[in-house]
Design a protein around this motif. Structure first.
Motif, PDB file in Angstrom:
ATOM      1  N   THR A  64      71.099 -26.187 -45.481  1.00 42.95           N
ATOM      2  CA  THR A  64      71.236 -27.333 -44.650  1.00 42.95           C
ATOM      3  C   THR A  64      69.656 -27.404 -44.722  1.00 42.95           C
ATOM      4  O   THR A  64      69.197 -28.732 -44.036  1.00 42.95           O
ATOM      5  N   GLN A  65      69.162 -26.670 -43.810  1.00 36.91           N
ATOM      6  CA  GLN A  65      67.363 -26.365 -43.961  1.00 36.91           C
ATOM      7  C   GLN A  65      66.890 -27.228 -45.135  1.00 36.91           C
ATOM      8  O   GLN A  65      66.282 -27.912 -45.405  1.00 36.91           O
ATOM      9  N   ASP A  66      67.384 -26.560 -46.061  1.00 35.56           N
ATOM     10  CA  ASP A  66      66.273 -27.187 -47.391  1.00 35.56           C
ATOM     11  C   ASP A  66      66.887 -28.403 -48.034  1.00 35.56           C
ATOM     12  O   ASP A  66      65.782 -29.202 -47.988  1.00 35.56           O
ATOM     13  N   LEU A  67      67.596 -29.186 -47.409  1.00 33.96           N
ATOM     14  CA  LEU A  67      67.522 -30.255 -47.439  1.00 33.96           C
ATOM     15  C   LEU A  67      67.874 -31.361 -46.467  1.00 33.96           C
ATOM     16  O   LEU A  67      66.867 -32.185 -46.351  1.00 33.96           O
ATOM     17  N   LEU A  68      67.056 -30.795 -45.496  1.00 31.44           N
ATOM     18  CA  LEU A  68      67.080 -31.278 -44.163  1.00 31.44           C
ATOM     19  C   LEU A  68      65.355 -32.134 -44.367  1.00 31.44           C
ATOM     20  O   LEU A  68      64.396 -32.837 -43.878  1.00 31.44           O
ATOM     21  N   THR A  69      64.700 -31.079 -45.187  1.00 30.41           N
ATOM     22  CA  THR A  69      63.057 -30.962 -45.377  1.00 30.41           C
ATOM     23  C   THR A  69      63.094 -31.703 -46.935  1.00 30.41           C
ATOM     24  O   THR A  69      62.029 -31.795 -47.786  1.00 30.41           O
ATOM     25  N   PRO A  71      63.172 -34.436 -49.635  1.00 24.11           N
ATOM     26  CA  PRO A  71      63.205 -35.855 -49.634  1.00 24.11           C
ATOM     27  C   PRO A  71      63.651 -36.858 -49.801  1.00 24.11           C
ATOM     28  O   PRO A  71      63.588 -37.627 -48.907  1.00 24.11           O
ATOM     29  N   LEU A  72      64.697 -36.680 -50.168  1.00 27.89           N
ATOM     30  CA  LEU A  72      65.911 -38.013 -50.190  1.00 27.89           C
ATOM     31  C   LEU A  72      66.623 -37.694 -48.294  1.00 27.89           C
ATOM     32  O   LEU A  72      66.602 -39.339 -47.891  1.00 27.89           O
ATOM     33  N   CYS A  73      66.711 -37.123 -47.972  1.00 26.46           N
ATOM     34  CA  CYS A  73      66.797 -36.756 -45.971  1.00 26.46           C
ATOM     35  C   CYS A  73      66.235 -36.995 -45.583  1.00 26.46           C
ATOM     36  O   CYS A  73      66.274 -37.953 -44.777  1.00 26.46           O
ATOM     37  N   GLN A  74      64.909 -37.869 -46.121  1.00 26.58           N
ATOM     38  CA  GLN A  74      63.747 -37.803 -45.361  1.00 26.58           C
ATOM     39  C   GLN A  74      64.404 -39.376 -45.097  1.00 26.58           C
ATOM     40  O   GLN A  74      63.099 -40.089 -44.409  1.00 26.58           O
ATOM     41  N   THR A  75      64.224 -39.429 -46.508  1.00 17.65           N
ATOM     42  CA  THR A  75      64.708 -42.032 -46.813  1.00 17.65           C
ATOM     43  C   THR A  75      65.876 -42.494 -46.382  1.00 17.65           C
ATOM     44  O   THR A  75      65.807 -43.150 -45.791  1.00 17.65           O
ATOM     45  N   GLU A  76      66.447 -40.932 -46.300  1.00 17.72           N
ATOM     46  CA  GLU A  76      68.340 -41.796 -46.213  1.00 17.72           C
ATOM     47  C   GLU A  76      68.067 -41.062 -44.858  1.00 17.72           C
ATOM     48  O   GLU A  76      68.895 -39.804 -44.779  1.00 17.72           O
ATOM     49  N   PRO A  77      68.064 -41.997 -43.459  1.00 23.30           N
ATOM     50  CA  PRO A  77      68.474 -41.672 -41.941  1.00 23.30           C
ATOM     51  C   PRO A  77      69.999 -41.513 -42.155  1.00 23.30           C
ATOM     52  O   PRO A  77      70.764 -40.503 -41.169  1.00 23.30           O
ATOM     53  N   GLN A  78      71.112 -42.207 -43.100  1.00 24.09           N
ATOM     54  CA  GLN A  78      72.623 -41.776 -42.738  1.00 24.09           C
ATOM     55  C   GLN A  78      72.613 -39.846 -42.453  1.00 24.09           C
ATOM     56  O   GLN A  78      73.262 -39.011 -42.485  1.00 24.09           O
ATOM     57  N   LEU A  79      71.721 -40.025 -44.534  1.00 24.49           N
ATOM     58  CA  LEU A  79      71.916 -38.481 -45.194  1.00 24.49           C
ATOM     59  C   LEU A  79      71.233 -37.651 -43.591  1.00 24.49           C
ATOM     60  O   LEU A  79      71.859 -36.418 -43.654  1.00 24.49           O
ATOM     61  N   ASN A  80      70.569 -38.153 -43.202  1.00 26.82           N
ATOM     62  CA  ASN A  80      69.277 -36.635 -42.198  1.00 26.82           C
ATOM     63  C   ASN A  80      70.767 -36.527 -40.819  1.00 26.82           C
ATOM     64  O   ASN A  80      70.920 -35.747 -40.614  1.00 26.82           O
ATOM     65  N   ALA A  81      71.303 -37.847 -40.627  1.00 30.19           N
ATOM     66  CA  ALA A  81      72.370 -37.568 -39.438  1.00 30.19           C
ATOM     67  C   ALA A  81      73.232 -36.563 -39.200  1.00 30.19           C
ATOM     68  O   ALA A  81      73.615 -35.611 -39.323  1.00 30.19           O
ATOM     69  N   MET A  82      73.643 -37.139 -40.703  1.00 29.44           N
ATOM     70  CA  MET A  82      75.138 -36.279 -41.172  1.00 29.44           C
ATOM     71  C   MET A  82      74.383 -34.858 -41.682  1.00 29.44           C
ATOM     72  O   MET A  82      75.269 -33.510 -40.646  1.00 29.44           O
ATOM     73  N   VAL A  83      73.410 -34.197 -42.160  1.00 27.49           N
ATOM     74  CA  VAL A  83      73.108 -32.789 -42.549  1.00 27.49           C
ATOM     75  C   VAL A  83      72.736 -32.080 -41.166  1.00 27.49           C
ATOM     76  O   VAL A  83      72.891 -31.077 -40.968  1.00 27.49           O
ATOM     77  N   THR A  84      72.396 -33.053 -39.839  1.00 33.83           N
ATOM     78  CA  THR A  84      71.181 -32.888 -38.669  1.00 33.83           C
ATOM     79  C   THR A  84      72.860 -31.780 -38.036  1.00 33.83           C
ATOM     80  O   THR A  84      72.875 -30.911 -37.405  1.00 33.83           O
ATOM     81  N   GLU A  85      73.952 -32.742 -38.384  1.00 31.84           N
ATOM     82  CA  GLU A  85      75.053 -32.446 -38.067  1.00 31.84           C
ATOM     83  C   GLU A  85      75.692 -31.161 -38.308  1.00 31.84           C
ATOM     84  O   GLU A  85      76.372 -30.461 -37.496  1.00 31.84           O
TER      85      GLU A  85
END
Length: 252
Positions: A64-69, A71-85
């Motif tokens: 999850t830490q790698d995903l949050l950092t 570029p994909l998560c940083q440009t996709e708000p929905q994906l970022n929200a999912m990974v944050t949860e």
């Protein structure tokens, strides 16, 4: 237990102890050796399990830490929200994972480790019994030797001393043999009563841990369902992949 008193080169010598007695005693020694090997293996497996459980928690958190950092998560708000949860769920689960490790360490690893400290004492007692038996046999051999000699005054004195040595060494051997013959079966038979509470605690703690995990990830799945339009996100990713495949690379 690497030392076995029944693998002796002197087995061909006439023993002062009956074969039946030695055979029965040897059977108990083998039971102790088997318990020693099993107990050591159980401790190693428990420690390996603890390490693996910790590694699993760390690995999932790293994902999850790698995903949050990324570029994909940083440009996709929905994906970022999912990974944050997901990351928050992992943090909750890691608390239960550490608690599980603490319980397993205290109720399984440490009791088995204490059990393993007893075997060196048993091994020392077995060696002492073997040494006592050797002294007993040597004394008996001397008596038989002096009995076959001419009954001179000097030989009679030696025979009398040898008989006293037999009485002394026999009493010493009988004391050690009786104690071990009584204690070894009790020790082996008590293994179930000793280890059963440890296994019960291990099972109960794992049931509790997995129940918490099921609840945490079920709640996470519900959150993803209600807060994220997965079909739309999937469609956008598919379109991105199609655009990448459509790219033409030219070389001048």
């Amino acid at each position: 237990m690497s030392w076995n008193p029944f693998n002796r080169h002197s087995a061909k010598k006439k023993s002062v102890v009956s074969r039946t007695t030695e055979r029965e005693f040897g059977r108990e020694v083998k039971r102790v050796e088997s318990l020693d090997e099993t107990s050591k293996k159980l401790y190693k497996d428990t420690k390996r399990w603890l390490e693996s459980n910790s590694a699993l928690s760390n690995s999932e958190h790293k994902i999850t830490q790698d995903l949050l950092t990324s570029p994909l998560c940083q440009t996709e708000p929905q994906l970022n929200a999912m990974v944050t949860e997901w990351d928050r769920a992992i943090e909750k689960q890691n608390l239960h994972s550490r608690e599980l490790n603490n319980v397993v360490q205290k109720t399984m690893a440490e009791p088995v480790k204490r059990l393993n400290t007893i075997f060196p004492s048993i091994q020392a007692a077995l060696k002492k019994r073997e040494q006592s038996l050797q002294e007993y046999q040597k004394s008996q051999a001397k008596v038989e030797k002096h009995q076959n000699r001419e009954r001179t005054g000097q030989n009679v004195v030696k025979l009398d001393l040898s008989r006293k040595a037999v009485e002394r060494t026999k009493a010493d051997f009988d004391c050690q043999n009786q104690a071990l013959s009584e204690d070894l079966p009790k020790f082996v038979d008590g293994r179930i009563e000793y280890i059963q509470p440890c296994l019960e605690s291990l099972i109960k703690s794992q049931v509790s841990y997995n129940s918490e995990a099921l609840q945490i990830y079920s709640e996470l799945a519900d959150q993803w369902h209600t807060t994220t339009d997965l079909s739309e996100l999937k469609s956008r990713h598919q379109q991105t992949l199609s655009d990448i495949k459509a790219l033409a690379i030219t070389v001048d």
